[in-house]
Design an enzyme around this catalytic site. Sequence first.
Site, PDB file in Angstrom:
ATOM      1  N   ASP A 126       0.840  -1.187   0.000  1.00 23.79           N
ATOM      2  CA  ASP A 126       0.000   0.000   0.000  1.00 23.79           C
ATOM      3  C   ASP A 126       0.883   1.248   0.000  1.00 23.79           C
ATOM      4  O   ASP A 126       2.099   1.163   0.246  1.00 23.79           O
ATOM      5  CB  ASP A 126      -0.889  -0.031   1.253  1.00 23.79           C
ATOM      6  CG  ASP A 126      -2.344   0.211   0.914  1.00 23.79           C
ATOM      7  OD1 ASP A 126      -2.604   1.033   0.019  1.00 23.79           O
ATOM      8  OD2 ASP A 126      -3.203  -0.411   1.559  1.00 23.79           O
ATOM      9  N   ASP A 186     -10.556   2.340  -3.039  1.00 26.67           N
ATOM     10  CA  ASP A 186     -11.190   1.091  -2.597  1.00 26.67           C
ATOM     11  C   ASP A 186     -12.614   0.903  -3.118  1.00 26.67           C
ATOM     12  O   ASP A 186     -13.418   1.828  -3.147  1.00 26.67           O
ATOM     13  CB  ASP A 186     -11.220   1.045  -1.064  1.00 26.67           C
ATOM     14  CG  ASP A 186      -9.818   0.970  -0.481  1.00 26.67           C
ATOM     15  OD1 ASP A 186      -8.843   1.054  -1.255  1.00 26.67           O
ATOM     16  OD2 ASP A 186      -9.700   0.844   0.745  1.00 26.67           O
TER      17      ASP A 186
HETATM   18  C1  GLA Z   1      -6.012   0.631   1.591  1.00 24.25           C
HETATM   19  C2  GLA Z   1      -6.152  -0.418   0.497  1.00 24.25           C
HETATM   20  C3  GLA Z   1      -7.164  -1.458   0.891  1.00 24.25           C
HETATM   21  C4  GLA Z   1      -6.781  -2.084   2.231  1.00 24.25           C
HETATM   22  C5  GLA Z   1      -6.596  -1.003   3.271  1.00 24.25           C
HETATM   23  C6  GLA Z   1      -6.019  -1.536   4.581  1.00 24.25           C
HETATM   24  O1  GLA Z   1      -7.170   1.377   1.710  1.00 24.25           O
HETATM   25  O2  GLA Z   1      -6.522   0.194  -0.709  1.00 24.25           O
HETATM   26  O3  GLA Z   1      -7.272  -2.442  -0.111  1.00 24.25           O
HETATM   27  O4  GLA Z   1      -5.596  -2.822   2.072  1.00 24.25           O
HETATM   28  O5  GLA Z   1      -5.709   0.009   2.824  1.00 24.25           O
HETATM   29  O6  GLA Z   1      -5.874  -0.533   5.533  1.00 24.25           O
END
Ligand code: GLA
Length: 642
Positions: A199, A286
Site C-alpha cells: 500500500d 477502494d
Molecule cells: C487501503 C487499500 C485497501 C486495504 C486497506 C487496509 O485502503 O486500498 O485495499 O488494504 O488500505 O488498511
Amino acid sequence: MPRSGRRRAPLMPLVAALLAQAALPGMAGADPLDPGGRWTANARGQAPVPPMGWNSWNAFNSDIDEAKILGSAQTLVSSGLAKAGYTRVNIDDGWWLKRRTRDGRLVIRTAQFPSARVAGGQADDTSFRPLTDRLHAMGLKAGIYSDMGRNSCGQIYTADFKNQPEGSVAEREIGLYGHVDQDIRLFFEEWGFDLIKVDGCGIRGLPADSPRVRSGLYRAFPSLIDMQSIGRTDVAAVRALYTSVADALERERPGGDYLLSLCLWGSADVRAWGKDLGNISRTSDDITPHWGRMLTNFDTAARRELYAHPGSWNDADMLFVGQGDFDEAHPTEARSHFALWAMINSPLVIGYDLRKLTPGLRAIFGNTDIIALNQDPAGNQAVIAYDSDDVQFLVKTLADGTKGVALFNRSAVPATVTLNAGQLKFRDDAAITLTDLWTRATTRFTGKQDFTLAPHQTLIFRASGARRLADGLFLSEQPGRVNPAVDGVIARRPDPTIHHSVTAWSGTRGAGEHVQYSGWGGSRADRAVFGQVLRVGGTDYDTGLGVLAGSRLEVRNTGFRRFAAEVGMDDAAAQARGTLRFEIYGDGKLLASTDGVAFDRAARPLTADVAGVRIIELVTRATGGSTDDPAPAVWANARLLR
Ligand code: GLA
C-alpha cells in the site's frame, strides 16, 4: 513551485539514493521511440494469468485473527473453490503489533494469531511460519500486507481502527520504508509468504502539518503522492521506492514464485509504469459494496485493455460479492460484478467471510465457465465493442479463437440490445453460437441477435462462429500481446469517462471524489485514444489500434509471417496540422515505414514481412508541427497473418 505556494519537502536521503541509482527508461537521453527489440512489460514474479484467491479486508476490515483466516481457507478447500483456482489466502491490514526497536524485526499480534508465538522464545519473538505451513499443506499460497512508507493506511486514515500497532513512535513504524530488504527477507524467507500487497498511504498522508504528526503520533514523511494533483506527485520517487521492493523480491526469490501487488489506487501515474513493475496494480481507490462504486472501479480498468498482459494485470480491487448491493438478495448485481471482473482480467479475489458461504454464493464464485474466461492462457483483457453510459458490450478473445462476450446493463431500467456479428469479429453470413454461462442455454443466430437485459444484468456467453479474419488475428483481438511501451501521453489528465460515485468515506461532504487515474488518451483497442470510433479521412474503422503520435507499441509475434495495417491521422485530431511517420520494426530493425501522413487523407496500407520476428514494434512519430498536443493516429485493421 507547487501551486499552493508551498515548496515540496526535500527528498529523503533513501529516496534520493534510489532515484540516483534507478535507471528509469527514458532518463538516459536515448529516444524512447527508438526500438528496443524486446518486451518490456513485467515478466518477473508469477502471474501468467490473473491471480485468484481470498483476502481478509472486504470481509473483516482490520478486525482479523487466525480463526477467521483459517476458516475461510478451510472453506476454500472443502467447497472446491480452491480446486476452481482460488488458491491465494491473503492477510490484509491488522496483523502488526509493532516493529521491535532493538533489531527492527516486525512483531505479530499473537493475541489474534496464537500460532505465531515462538515456543520457548521471548514474547516479541513471533513467526507466521506455522500459519503459512498450514496454508501450504492445504495446497494454498499465503499473502501478506505492508505499506511503502513507515506507517499503514489504517494508522493514518482510520481513527477507530482495530488492531493498530502499539508502543512508541518508532515501534509503530511498521511499514517497509528503510526496511525493504529486511522485511522482504522476513516475509518470504523466514515466514514463507508467496505474495505481498504494498500500500502507499505512508508516503502520502503524513506531511509535517498533518494533525497526527503535529500531535506526536507519527513521524512526518514528505508527501510523495498528492491524490488531487499529479503535478504535485513525485512520480519518479514513488516508482523508485516500489522498484526497490520489486528488486528485493527478485533477489529473495530469483526468477521464483512470488507475486507483487501494487496498491496505489491509480495515483502517481501508476497506469504508465505499474505494468512494468508489478504483477497486479490497483487502478482505483477502494471498492465498497455499492453498485455505483463497483461501476467506478470497473471503469478505471475497463478501458485499459492494452495495459494488461500475462505477468501484469489491472486490479479493479477485490470482489464484494456476498455483501451489500451484491449479497444473496441481489443475485443480478452479484453476478454482474463477478462476470465483469472475469472479463477484464481483474484478479478474482473473494472478500467474503467464507465460513458463511451459501450454495447461492458458491454457485457464483464457483462458476467454472466464467472463471475459465478470466484464466484463459491467452491473457487478453476484454475489449469494449459497444460503449455507452447505459449499456456496454465486452468481447474477450480466448486462446482457442472463441470469444467471451458480456452484454452489460449499467442502468436501473431494462434495455433491449442488438448484438452484431461484427462486434465479435465474426462473419455475418455464418452461424454464431452463444452459450449462456449461467444457464448453459444456447442461442444460434446469423448476423445479429436481440436480447433484453434486466436492470443491472450482465448476460455472459461463450461465442463461436466463423472468424472475420480467417488467416490471422487482429491486434485488437490480442491486447495481451500488445504493450504500449511508450503511449505518448504527455498531458496526464484524469479519465473523464469514469463513473463518479458517492464514496463511503466522505459521503456527499465536499465537492465529490476526484478521479486519480490519469490515463486519458493512452493507447486503445478498436477506439481512438479519446474514445471515438477510429476514423481516418472520413472512413470509419471498427477494428484497429488508436494511438497518439509519439508512441511505441511492442507486439509479441507468435509465429505469424506478415503484419499489415492501414495507417493515418485520426479525424479526431484537434489541430489539422503537422504530419506523422509510421514505422514497423522487427526485433529492433526497421522493416517498413510511411512518411508525411497528414490530416484528412485516406489511410495508407503499411505491411511488413515478420516471419521469424519475435518482437514487432509499431512507432508513430510526429514529423513537423508541434508535439505539445500529439495527434491521435490509427493503425486500422492492424493484423498478423499466417
Ligand atoms: C487501503 C487499500 C485497501 C486495504 C486497506 C487496509 O485502503 O486500498 O485495499 O488494504 O488500505 O488498511
